[in-house]
Write a protein that holds these residues in place. Structure first.
Motif: not given
Lengths: 208, 208
Positions: A184-185, A189, A191
């Motif tokens: 998810s990180e 980044v 997007h």
DNA sequence: ACGGTTCCGATGCAAGCGCATCGGAAAAAG
DNA sequence: CTTTTTCCGATGCGCTTGCATCGGAACCGT
């Protein structure tokens, strides 16, 4: 005519086995014997399909590359009504192989990238795939920023943005695999980078 | 007290040999015998310094990581008068290992990244290095964008920008090694990204 | 049914691998 | 000079690897 066998099909079957093994133990851990076992064929069959181990690995790389590129294309076709911007987002997410079910492909890809640094044959196969993806990105970026590409030639900053996006996705994939970033990180980044792309499409030009 | 030997020094000497070999033939081509020959010591000496081959590789990775991080720090200290922005540019360029004389380090690094995807021990060493570099980037970004970091805690978008920058440099390094990008193309991409960073420091926030 | 092809499974082989072992060289302490 | 401790070069071992070989099974046109 004697016995006939779907060679290409078997090659793909073997390539899949190579992927599974490379995912588990890395490319170094791929031996002919293990590949044969995983592919449910004998070693002799493997040797018949590929004259050498390098040939097998090279084919496998091409196979994986095709699969990824194909999936990206499919993703684009399945949602053609949206803006080029969101399409680019989907495409980049696919390329980054962030989803858990593509972790295997990601590991295989990374293994091949490393190997390609010392094998010109693999590097050539890899470059072809990167060129295809970069071209695809550049098209979408040019379209989304209004300046339509003409005859497949995009403005230079679209090319550069495409190069950046491709490098970013590759880097993110690697960092997720290593565990430095969570999926998810990495998603965040990626997007954020894409959002920034639209907010300043053409400025800041210098250097080659 | 009997014979005494600078173990740490010899370890580094051996690590250098590992780097040379990994650069030429990839990590798979690194054997104890070759390492011993390249390091101008006997196999017995290598076995004394490292109980196992994995231990040797792990140490080598740490060694390379230290060298890169150290070089980045040195680069920052040697030009402290400039803005944080240009400092970040220099740091990122160093990390990307774009210069030809660091091509060896880049290949070694890439080889280890791939191996780390299937070796938790290597992955841990690698994560430590990435964390250090990312923290360094985040500090510079926060400082350059005005919002000073407090107690080593940066605003979330600085962290994210740092993650993006690190992933981008890694991706660019790989693409240069493979030959998909030329060093100057990568250089251009990197600096365009940095320029974009200052022109829109805080917008576009969503997703995790 | 049968002869000619194509395929493949089993086996062998030389090379290379990481690692264990050990006798003796080297060096400080007495 | 002797002792004691550390170091290491040489050697051997068991194992795995990629690849070559080949006898026979499988198959198809006739």
């Amino acid at each position: 005519m004697p016995k006939q066998v779907d060679h290409e099909g078997r090659r793909r079957q073997i390539a899949e086995a190579v992927c599974l093994l490379a995912d588990e133990r890395g490319l170094e851990g791929v031996t002919l014997r293990d590949v044969a076992e995983r592919a449910q064929v004998s070693m002799g069959a493997v040797q018949r399909c590929f004259r050498t181990k390098d040939e097998m690995l090279n084919f496998t790389l091409g196979h994986v590359g095709e699969r990824v590129t194909e999936r990206v294309r499919a993703r684009l076709l399945s949602s053609p009504a949206q803006s080029a911007g969101s399409a680019l987002g989907y495409a980049a997410t696919e390329v980054a192989l962030l989803r858990a079910e593509h972790r295997t492909e990601a590991r295989v890809w990374l293994a091949f990238v490393a190997q390609a640094a010392v094998s010109e044959t693999l590097a050539a196969t890899l470059r072809a795939n990167y060129a295809a993806l970069q071209g695809l990105f550049a098209d979408l970026i040019a379209e989304a920023s209004g300046r339509r590409s003409v005859d497949g030639v995009q403005p230079p900053d679209a090319q550069r943005a495409a190069r950046a996006l491709l490098a970013l996705t590759d880097g993110l994939t690697a960092h997720v695999l290593i565990g430095h970033l969570t999926p998810s990180e990495a998603h965040g980044v990626l997007h954020a980078h894409l959002d920034a792309l639209w907010k300043q499409p053409g400025g800041a030009e210098d250097r080659a």
